[in-house]
Design an enzyme around this catalytic site. Structure first.
Site, PDB file in Angstrom:
ATOM      1  N   ASN A 126       0.845  -1.200   0.000  1.00  0.00           N
ATOM      2  CA  ASN A 126       0.000   0.000   0.000  1.00  0.00           C
ATOM      3  C   ASN A 126       0.881   1.250   0.000  1.00  0.00           C
ATOM      4  OD1 ASN A 126      -2.052   1.840   0.363  1.00  0.00           O
ATOM      5  ND2 ASN A 126      -2.379   1.351   2.522  1.00  0.00           N
ATOM      6  N   GLU A 183      -5.037  -5.071  10.925  1.00  0.00           N
ATOM      7  CA  GLU A 183      -3.844  -4.280  11.259  1.00  0.00           C
ATOM      8  C   GLU A 183      -3.750  -4.042  12.761  1.00  0.00           C
ATOM      9  OE1 GLU A 183      -2.718  -1.104   8.754  1.00  0.00           O
ATOM     10  OE2 GLU A 183      -1.335  -0.254  10.209  1.00  0.00           O
ATOM     11  N   LYS A 195       0.035   4.285   0.030  1.00  0.00           N
ATOM     12  CA  LYS A 195      -0.561   5.417   0.765  1.00  0.00           C
ATOM     13  C   LYS A 195      -0.384   6.719  -0.045  1.00  0.00           C
ATOM     14  CE  LYS A 195       0.165   2.935   5.045  1.00  0.00           C
ATOM     15  NZ  LYS A 195       0.353   2.971   6.482  1.00  0.00           N
ATOM     16  N   HIS A 207      -9.529   1.177   5.603  1.00  0.00           N
ATOM     17  CA  HIS A 207      -8.127   1.193   6.057  1.00  0.00           C
ATOM     18  C   HIS A 207      -8.067   1.906   7.425  1.00  0.00           C
ATOM     19  CE1 HIS A 207      -3.899   2.208   6.440  1.00  0.00           C
ATOM     20  NE2 HIS A 207      -3.685   1.158   5.668  1.00  0.00           N
TER      21      HIS A 207
HETATM   22  P1  PGA Z   1       3.077  -0.399   7.739  1.00  0.00           P
HETATM   23  O1  PGA Z   1       1.634   0.039   7.164  1.00  0.00           O
HETATM   24  O2  PGA Z   1       3.486  -1.673   7.036  1.00  0.00           O
HETATM   25  O3  PGA Z   1       3.988   0.762   7.428  1.00  0.00           O
HETATM   26  O4  PGA Z   1       2.907  -0.638   9.213  1.00  0.00           O
HETATM   27  C1  PGA Z   1       0.618  -0.900   6.908  1.00  0.00           C
HETATM   28  C2  PGA Z   1      -0.645  -0.163   6.466  1.00  0.00           C
HETATM   29  O5  PGA Z   1      -1.147   0.653   7.259  1.00  0.00           O
HETATM   30  O6  PGA Z   1      -1.142  -0.314   5.325  1.00  0.00           O
END
Ligand code: PGA
Length: 266
Positions: free
Chosen positions: A12, A165, A14, A96
């Site tokens: 992802n 998560e 972001k 998310h």
């Molecule tokens: P991270 O993020 O791997 O940097 O912890 C995961 C996410 O929130 O998609």
């Protein structure tokens, strides 16, 4: 870990890419040997969906990071599942943790988005999360099972992947242990068994998110109820290749194996 469920990794991006950065990621992902037994997807900002789709190899799917609950209308700033599909992309991430915590999206709104998305045929990565407060105050089960109810409208589970998560382990310097990850994922699978069906519980992929990297992915990839990862920061680096290949036998041990005339490991 089940052979019935194809391993799934979504990187992802972001709000951390521009065209130059996408080009760089496309370069290292295209050059790498990716495990064909892993379904690989990237989560792309909406303005770059077509750009990323045109540049990535066909084997890597593209997901939008969010969408609205209707097909079109006067909703400035939003995009619909129909638009994502029209851009050549087949997945959308819904709920998310950043949508839930920063943008205050409620379970109810996420439920409406999920219901509409499923009607359009787009594939959904439905996210659930646990905050550090949830964990400290012992309300994790209530929170997670409440979020699972947002998926009540789903009739075709073959087009849905669930991602859990541990927000307390996302870029905080604290890592979830393998046992903590397995415990959470097993609970979600149990919920599916109790509230949907055995078939859906056995076939639905459940991913883990929270600082997954090339250092911890191999150990986590062996967990009984884990079917892949939602990856944030490591998705911007070549680490994502190691994570996609987390279940592939270690190449160095294969070389050692074939090096010996008797076929035994060196
Ligand atoms: P991270 O993020 O791997 O940097 O912890 C995961 C996410 O929130 O998609």
């Amino acid at each position: 870990m089940s052979s019935q469920r194809k391993f799934f990794v979504i990187g992802n991006w972001k709000m951390n890419v521009d065209k130059a950065r996408i080009d760089n990621i496309v370069k290292f992902m295209s050059a790498a040997s990716l495990d064909p037994n892993t379904e690989a997807v990237v989560g792309c900002p909406s303005c770059y969906l077509s750009y990323a789709r045109q540049r990535l190899p066909d084997e890597i799917a593209v997901a939008a990071q969010n969408c609205y609950k209707v097909a079109h209308g006067n909703f400035s700033g939003e995009i619909s599942p129909a638009m994502i599909l029209d851009s050549g992309c087949e997945w959308v991430i819904l709920g998310h943790p950043e949508r839930r915590t920063i943008f205050k999206e409620s379970d109810q709104l996420i439920a409406e988005k999920v219901a509409h998305a499923q009607q359009t045929g787009i594939k959904i990565i439905a996210c659930l999360c646990e905050t550090s407060e949830d964990r400290e105050e012992g309300r994790t089960d209530d929170v997670l099972f409440g979020q699972m109810k947002s998926l009540a409208s789903i009739s075709d589970w073959s087009r849905v992947v669930i991602a859990f998560e541990a927000l307390w382990a996302s870029n905080t310097g604290v890592l979830a242990t393998a046992a903590q990850v397995q415990e959470a994922l097993a609970k979600l699978r149990h919920w599916l068994r109790a509230n949907v069906s055995d078939k859906v519980a056995n076939s639905t992929r459940i991913l883990y998110a929270g600082s997954v990297s090339s250092s911890n992915c191999r150990e986590l990839a062996q967990l009984e109820d884990l079917d892949g990862f939602l990856v944030g920061s490591a998705a911007l680096r070549p680490d994502i290749v190691d994570i996609i290949n987390a279940r592939r036998p270690d190449v160095s041990s294969l070389i050692a194996h074939f090096d010996r005339p008797d076929g035994r490991r060196a």
